[in-house]
Design a protein around this motif. Structure first.
Motif, PDB file in Angstrom:
ATOM      1  N   LYS B  42      -6.984 -20.986  14.572  1.00 55.04           N
ATOM      2  CA  LYS B  42      -6.983 -22.026  13.112  1.00 55.04           C
ATOM      3  C   LYS B  42      -6.052 -21.873  12.176  1.00 55.04           C
ATOM      4  CE  LYS B  42     -11.102 -23.597  11.288  1.00 55.04           C
ATOM      5  NZ  LYS B  42     -12.314 -23.765  10.813  1.00 55.04           N
ATOM      6  N   LEU B  46      -2.785 -25.101   6.447  1.00 50.24           N
ATOM      7  CA  LEU B  46      -3.900 -26.378   6.823  1.00 50.24           C
ATOM      8  C   LEU B  46      -4.809 -26.382   7.710  1.00 50.24           C
ATOM      9  CD1 LEU B  46      -1.292 -29.449   5.246  1.00 50.24           C
ATOM     10  CD2 LEU B  46      -3.566 -27.866   3.832  1.00 50.24           C
ATOM     11  N   GLU B  47      -5.103 -24.991   8.613  1.00 52.46           N
ATOM     12  CA  GLU B  47      -5.973 -24.820   9.580  1.00 52.46           C
ATOM     13  C   GLU B  47      -5.421 -26.033  11.184  1.00 52.46           C
ATOM     14  OE1 GLU B  47      -9.848 -27.021   8.803  1.00 52.46           O
ATOM     15  OE2 GLU B  47     -10.197 -24.817   7.143  1.00 52.46           O
ATOM     16  N   PRO B  49      -3.456 -26.151  14.803  1.00 52.67           N
ATOM     17  CA  PRO B  49      -3.559 -25.441  15.781  1.00 52.67           C
ATOM     18  C   PRO B  49      -2.801 -24.557  16.761  1.00 52.67           C
ATOM     19  CG  PRO B  49      -3.341 -27.777  16.559  1.00 52.67           C
ATOM     20  CD  PRO B  49      -3.091 -27.726  15.410  1.00 52.67           C
ATOM     21  N   GLN B  52      -1.884 -23.116  20.007  1.00 56.21           N
ATOM     22  CA  GLN B  52      -1.211 -23.945  21.140  1.00 56.21           C
ATOM     23  C   GLN B  52       0.203 -23.970  20.572  1.00 56.21           C
ATOM     24  OE1 GLN B  52      -4.703 -26.659  20.339  1.00 56.21           O
ATOM     25  NE2 GLN B  52      -4.236 -27.219  21.965  1.00 56.21           N
ATOM     26  N   GLY B  53       1.047 -22.886  19.476  1.00 58.90           N
ATOM     27  CA  GLY B  53       2.643 -23.162  19.054  1.00 58.90           C
ATOM     28  C   GLY B  53       3.317 -23.076  20.484  1.00 58.90           C
ATOM     29  N   LYS B  54       4.404 -23.371  19.946  1.00 57.73           N
ATOM     30  CA  LYS B  54       5.004 -22.551  20.820  1.00 57.73           C
ATOM     31  C   LYS B  54       5.617 -21.060  20.786  1.00 57.73           C
ATOM     32  CE  LYS B  54       9.534 -25.277  21.710  1.00 57.73           C
ATOM     33  NZ  LYS B  54      10.011 -25.474  22.898  1.00 57.73           N
ATOM     34  N   VAL B  82       4.226 -19.815  16.716  1.00 56.43           N
ATOM     35  CA  VAL B  82       4.405 -20.971  15.757  1.00 56.43           C
ATOM     36  C   VAL B  82       3.955 -22.216  15.491  1.00 56.43           C
ATOM     37  CG1 VAL B  82       6.192 -22.846  14.954  1.00 56.43           C
ATOM     38  CG2 VAL B  82       7.271 -21.106  16.439  1.00 56.43           C
ATOM     39  N   PRO B  84       2.274 -25.777  15.474  1.00 54.41           N
ATOM     40  CA  PRO B  84       3.045 -26.822  14.969  1.00 54.41           C
ATOM     41  C   PRO B  84       2.881 -28.111  14.658  1.00 54.41           C
ATOM     42  CG  PRO B  84       0.508 -26.385  16.983  1.00 54.41           C
ATOM     43  CD  PRO B  84       1.106 -25.324  16.203  1.00 54.41           C
ATOM     44  N   TRP B  85       1.726 -27.656  13.509  1.00 54.75           N
ATOM     45  CA  TRP B  85       1.703 -28.503  12.694  1.00 54.75           C
ATOM     46  C   TRP B  85       2.554 -28.141  11.859  1.00 54.75           C
ATOM     47  CZ3 TRP B  85      -3.571 -29.706  10.159  1.00 54.75           C
ATOM     48  CH2 TRP B  85      -4.561 -30.075  11.157  1.00 54.75           C
ATOM     49  N   HIS B  86       3.087 -27.183  11.257  1.00 57.32           N
ATOM     50  CA  HIS B  86       4.359 -27.296  10.082  1.00 57.32           C
ATOM     51  C   HIS B  86       5.297 -26.102  10.699  1.00 57.32           C
ATOM     52  CE1 HIS B  86       0.849 -29.140   8.124  1.00 57.32           C
ATOM     53  NE2 HIS B  86       1.473 -29.892   8.014  1.00 57.32           N
ATOM     54  N   GLY B  87       5.278 -25.236  11.510  1.00 55.61           N
ATOM     55  CA  GLY B  87       5.528 -25.035  11.574  1.00 55.61           C
ATOM     56  C   GLY B  87       5.396 -23.220  11.021  1.00 55.61           C
ATOM     57  N   GLU B  89       5.144 -19.435  10.771  1.00 55.63           N
ATOM     58  CA  GLU B  89       5.121 -18.338  12.758  1.00 55.63           C
ATOM     59  C   GLU B  89       4.868 -17.281  12.631  1.00 55.63           C
ATOM     60  OE1 GLU B  89       8.918 -17.960  13.844  1.00 55.63           O
ATOM     61  OE2 GLU B  89       9.840 -20.007  13.707  1.00 55.63           O
TER      62      GLU B  89
END
Ligand code: FES
Lengths: 419, 125
Positions: B42, B46-47, B49, B52-54, B82, B84-87, B89
């Motif tokens: 989270k 803005l919560e 995922p 699950q990002g890069k 990172v 995945p919603w807005h980057g 890191e």
């Protein structure tokens, strides 16, 4: 200590990629939707079609046979013939860090059974975010105002309006759209207003703001009158442009992006106000989309300051610029929230409670879910309800009637799919 | 706070990551060499995922003593995940955002015991 029983492994969640299902991508937004489940209406006034996946369908609808042959002859997988997109725009996904910007690559059902592929994808979004309506704008076409070939903008505008009103809007009441005005061709704009303005699901008209055209020019007078008569709003949708001479000094996408969206709306708003357009078209509803909000109080203060000294250059105005600006509509995204004190003051200055409309900008990289509004500590419950839907209902004439399923139902469906 | 086995050690890729749902909470477990780190999936923004990002190295600016920039280079030591919603890191080792250490992921206890990887979560009420 708990060991996993051999027959019941833990649920694993995969990496999010451009091919992820929208419902997986926005699973958390679906959980957040519980917080506003009892709100009367949730409207997202700015979301986007990524035309790339549907470009073949759009160019097939070009009326002009020479243009159509040109476009079809240039069509290759992944290409968008006739679009004047700059290479740097590929940086939007931050080298793949934000995959939804590069989609949609997700799987959808057979269109004969489940509807148009784009409609299926929008349904997944509105369901996940808990929306009653989503307003669709194009993406790559936002740059067409800078295309030196006038008939490309007007031809594609008409083809897009046909695609939207013939193939997309009839399929789902929750999907609504605006007529793209090919602003470089005023007569063509008027024809599109007449032809498409009253079609099902058309709730307004948009000027893609990336262009060098003075919006107060007399050649648009008849167009504005016509739009005013429809009662539907005129929406300025901002956009990025790296080739503008000033912006070509900026060496990073972030710099160009931060300035250029605001830049075009600053120019158009200044022309709109100084030329007293709100006095000349008093019933024409104006909305400013996708520039965030921080620019608005800056311009209010600046124009009020100058107009007091140089009244003779803005003689059509009967009130201060900020007073007109406070009566216009604004979309919320990208909501600058790092300094909440500043944001609170901004919202006060623009009368957010009655003039601000939630927008997600999905599936673009800087999208906002509705929780960007619901999580603001200084807004009253009433203000949140207005911003998330009731203001848009007033601006766009949308019925205040719940179309979305209960958030719990959506979550139950998602849980079932996951298991 | 029960320990939950998420994987055999040998089955966990190196470097690697697994995101699993444990007692109603989504947890991202990251492996860098012999080290393991776990965070709630989270994002503090803005919560989104986030786990699950890069996974990418931190980007840095190579600045010389006289102030000349040689451009951007990837860090040889810091790996980020990172959102995945807005980057946004986050350093996989500390869970912190590179620009503002107050913006950080919620850490979940993780350990390796008898050839398996365990996390400790408090089940959702
Ligand atoms: S929610 Fe993670 S970057 Fe915004």
């Amino acid at each position: 200590m708990l060991d996993i029983p051999a027959n019941k492994p833990l649920r694993e969640l995969p990496e999010i990629t451009a091919a992820s299902d929208t419902r997986d991508y926005l699973a958390q937004a679906a959980r957040q939707a519980v917080a506003y489940d009892d709100y009367e209406l949730i409207v997202d006034v700015d979301a986007h079609l990524q035309e790339g996946g549907f470009w073949g369908e759009i160019i097939e609808l070009l009326d002009n046979d020479v243009l159509r042959q040109t476009a079809m002859g240039m069509m290759r997988p992944g290409a968008m013939p006739l679009i004047n997109m700059q290479a740097g725009m590929n940086f939007q996904s931050m080298s793949g860090r934000i995959p939804h910007q590069s989609g949609p690559l997700e799987k959808t059902e057979d269109p004969a059974k489940a509807g148009h592929r784009f409609v299926q994808i929008v349904r997944r979004t509105v369901e996940s975010m808990g929306l009653d309506y989503q307003v669709i704008f194009p993406t790559s076409m936002l740059h067409l105002g800078m295309n030196p070939v006038e008939e490309i903008e007007s031809g594609l505008a008409r083809a897009y309006c046909r695609w939207l009103t013939e193939k997309i809007l009839p399929e789902d009441d929750r999907i609504v759209g605006l007529i793209y005005l090919p602003f470089n061709s005023p007569l063509e704009c008027e024809k599109l207003v007449q032809e498409f303005g009253m079609k099902k699901g058309v709730i307004g008209f948009t000027i893609c703001a990336v262009r060098h055209k003075p919006v107060h020019h007399r050649q648009y007078a008849r167009l504005y009158s016509m739009i005013q008569e429809t009662g539907k709003p005129l929406v300025f949708h901002a956009g990025p442009h790296w080739d503008d001479p000033s912006f070509s000094q900026l060496n990073r996408f972030i710099s160009m992006h931060a300035l250029s969206f605001v830049h075009y709306n600053l120019i158009h708003m200044t022309n709109w106000i100084i030329n007293a357009m709100p006095e000349r078209y008093p019933r024409l509803k104006i909305a400013w989309v996708e520039s965030g909000l921080a620019w608005v109080p800056y311009l209010m203060q600046r124009l009020d300051h100058e107009v007091m000294m140089r009244q003779s250059e803005a003689p059509g105005l009967k009130r201060l610029p900020s007073e007109y600006m406070r009566e216009m509509y604004y979309s919320s995204q990208p909501l600058e929230r790092n300094d909440l004190e500043l944001l609170e003051m901004t919202m006060k200055k623009i009368n957010a409670e009655t003039q601000l409309m939630f927008s997600s900008d999905w599936p673009h990289w800087d999208f906002d879910p509705p929780s960007a509004i619901t999580s603001l500590p200084f807004l009253s419950d009433k203000a949140k309800r207005n911003i998330l839907g009731l203001n848009a209902a007033r601006a766009f004439g949308l019925p205040v009637k719940r179309l979305r399923p209960r958030a719990a139902e959506v979550l139950a469906r998602q849980r079932q799919a996951a298991s | 706070m029960p320990d939950v086995r998420v994987s055999e050690l040998a089955a966990f890729e190196n470097p690697g990551r697994k995101v699993v749902e444990v007692a109603g909470i989504e947890v991202g477990i990251f492996r860098l060499g012999d080290e393991f780190f776990a965070y709630e999936n989270k994002c503090p923004h803005l919560e989104g995922p986030v786990c699950q990002g890069k996974i990418l190295p931190l980007a840095t600016e190579d600045i010389q003593r006289d102030g000349t920039s040689n451009g951007r280079v990837f860090s040889k030591t810091q790996m980020n995940v990172v959102c995945p919603w807005h980057g946004f890191e986050f350093d996989i080792r500390t869970g912190m955002h590179p620009m503002d250490s107050r913006v950080r992921l919620r850490r979940i206890p993780v350990k390796v015991l008898d050839g398996a990887v365990y996390v400790s979560v408090t089940p959702k009420a």
